[in-house]
Write an enzyme that holds these catalytic residues in place. Structure first.
Site, PDB file in Angstrom:
ATOM      1  N   HIS A 152       0.750  -1.328  -0.182  1.00  0.00           N
ATOM      2  CA  HIS A 152       0.012  -0.062   0.099  1.00  0.00           C
ATOM      3  C   HIS A 152       0.979   1.121  -0.081  1.00  0.00           C
ATOM      4  O   HIS A 152       0.442   2.280  -0.194  1.00  0.00           O
ATOM      5  CB  HIS A 152      -0.874   0.129   1.148  1.00  0.00           C
ATOM      6  N   ASP A 182       0.026  -7.709   1.588  1.00  0.00           N
ATOM      7  CA  ASP A 182       0.378  -6.145   1.323  1.00  0.00           C
ATOM      8  C   ASP A 182       1.997  -6.069   1.778  1.00  0.00           C
ATOM      9  O   ASP A 182       2.542  -5.246   2.328  1.00  0.00           O
ATOM     10  CB  ASP A 182      -0.099  -5.578   2.740  1.00  0.00           C
ATOM     11  N   SER A 256       4.724   2.371   7.625  1.00  0.00           N
ATOM     12  CA  SER A 256       4.137   1.324   6.813  1.00  0.00           C
ATOM     13  C   SER A 256       5.623   0.848   6.351  1.00  0.00           C
ATOM     14  O   SER A 256       6.358   1.695   5.436  1.00  0.00           O
ATOM     15  CB  SER A 256       3.330   1.876   5.907  1.00  0.00           C
TER      16      SER A 256
END
Length: 513
Positions: A152, A182, A256
């Protein structure tokens, strides 16, 4: 005749007496004794406390391997939420139980204001001009420049820049992505040899172990936070392979793709999501386990994509009511709601209503466990499934197919089947039904809001196709199936329902019928 005292001698004696008196007084005033030793002082306060572990050695070694990842795209894909990919509150969430638990995936510009400024700066640029859209974290896993991050973070990006911990910027290309876990893999365009880190064995990590997260929260590269592993095996509704490690180290937007280390400097998880009603850290973050990442990244590095086995079934959990209706002793297993017409399972004989209990002798605890076991196998491999059907275990050998690139989505249409025939009533269950137009199944025309059927979310427009694996085309068929179940000592019956392309099972209690 007595002589008068000598005046000078007398004066001298008086002076000596006075000096002696002062010396004694001084000694008493200063607390000294005439032993000739130094004064004795009290000790300073000192507490013997347990020593808190330092993470400095770990951080010093691993920090050069952790990077910031900047992403640009030709089309501005972010919204006014700052491009974090986060849901901003319960009122705006889709009607999904997992999402309403406030689990949020996150990506990150470190500063929403910074993004607004970027928008103003690029407002007059051509649409094909690459624009900043995201910034996250990553880490080197090889000395020749392979960098792991989140899917993402790089999603929809066309240009990628890796920023080292010393501020040096290097261009990178996207090698491959795996949206289902992911994960993404970048490759830096450089002949330089990089400091890199290795994946550890997360199965050995225990709840309560110390961990260190290093990343780029809010654009602040090289930020280190520490905490413990709070839980294992978390399912947050992000995908079919959810098996997250929960940590309480401070993780925010921009972390992230960043690594979480154990005290040996091994990566045991990759930051991917946070729980946050406010958008900031509240002490609950989720990591992709290292063992999962190791397999996926290995495939991406070798093939640029991930190839998974495919069974071709739609599955749902086995509830206590469903287990009882099928005669199962436990709720373990995955109930087949539908065997897809083009899937390997249907070709091998798997049908709706089967409960898959084992794969190659490995117990299937849940639908999630079945998905992981099948995905771990290569397409074309023959696997042996143990299936519970009609009160006994059957074995099937199935050659797995290749998981399609996109998940097949069930139709969400609300088309309601209508029939002019006079309805019949299954009032004991709170249902009113009528035969379908094609003669296959019974269409639910009304549901008593105070019934067991309503509690299980049966709605008008649902079509009952079978009861306890027996096809039903009339209310009498339902009565026969219920009578057979009652005679066998069952307290509930398993009802198969379809609505559009959706297929599911519910257990209805006979005791309420």
């Amino acid at each position: 005749m007595n002589k008068a005292p000598n005046s000078s001698s007398f004066t001298h004696k008086r002076l000596m007496a006075a000096v002696a008196s002062l010396a004694i007084a001084g000694a008493i005033g200063f607390g000294a004794v005439t032993t000739g030793t130094a004064p004795v002082l009290a000790d300073a306060v000192h507490v013997q406390a347990p020593q808190v572990p330092s993470f400095a050695d770990v951080v010093e070694r691993v920090s050069p391997a952790v990077v910031s990842v900047k992403v640009k795209a030709k089309v501005q894909s972010t919204s006014d939420d700052g491009g974090f990919g986060m849901f901003q509150g319960p009122d705006g969430l889709p009607d999904n139980p997992q999402l309403r638990e406030f689990f949020r995936q996150f990506r990150g510009f470190g500063d929403q204001g910074g993004q607004r400024n970027s928008r103003r700066q690029h407002r007059d640029h051509r649409d094909d001009q690459p624009r900043p859209v995201a910034q996250g974290s990553g880490f080197f896993v090889s000395e020749d420049g392979y960098v792991v991050t989140n899917n993402h973070v790089v999603d929809e990006g066309t240009a990628f820049t890796v920023v080292m911990n010393d501020g040096k910027e290097l261009d990178a290309k996207l090698v491959g992505t795996d949206p289902r876990t992911d994960l993404a893999l970048l490759k830096v365009n450089s002949d330089q040899k990089f400091t890199y880190v290795a994946f550890g064995d997360d199965s050995k990590a225990r709840v309560g172990d110390w961990v260190v997260a290093v990343g780029n929260p809010f654009g602040l590269g090289g930020t280190v936070t520490a905490g413990i592993i709070s839980a294992r095996g978390r399912d947050i509704g992000a995908g079919p392979y959810d098996d997250f490690i929960q940590i309480d180290a401070s993780v925010n937007r921009g972390n992230s793709g960043g690594p979480t280390f154990n005290l040996s400097g091994e990566v045991i998880g990759i930051n991917t999501a946070i729980f946050s009603p406010s958008g900031g850290n509240v002490g609950i973050a989720f990591d992709i386990p290292a063992n999962t990442a190791k397999e996926v990244i290995g495939d991406l590095m070798k093939n640029g994509s991930v190839k998974r086995g495919w069974l071709g079934v739609e599955i749902q959990p086995v509830t206590a009511d469903i287990a009882e209706s099928l005669g199962l002793k436990s709720q373990n297993g995955a109930l087949v709601a539908n065997a897809q017409s083009d899937g390997p399972a249907k070709k091998a004989g798997i049908v709706a209503g089967d409960v898959i209990t084992q794969v190659d002798g490995k117990d299937v605890a849940s639908p999630r466990e079945l998905a992981r076991l099948i995905a771990a196998e290569a397409p074309g491999k023959a696997v042996e499934l143990s299936v519970w059907r009609n009160g006994q275990t059957k074995t099937f050998s199935i050659d797995l197919g290749k998981l399609p690139n996109t998940d097949k989505q069930a139709s969400s249409g609300d088309q309601q089947q209508e029939n002019e025939a006079a309805p019949s009533s299954l009032a004991d269950f709170g249902l009113t039904v009528t035969p379908s137009d094609d003669g296959k199944g019974l269409v639910v025309t009304d549901v008593d809001p105070d019934s067991a059927a309503s509690d299980r979310n049966i709605q008008a427009g649902d079509v009952i196709t079978s009861v306890n694996s027996t096809e039903v085309n009339s209310p009498q068929d339902v009565d026969k199936a219920i009578a057979a179940a009652s005679k066998a000592g069952r307290k509930s019956v398993l009802v198969q329902l379809t609505h559009g392309d959706n297929n599911r099972f519910v257990a209805l209690p006979i005791a309420e019928g």
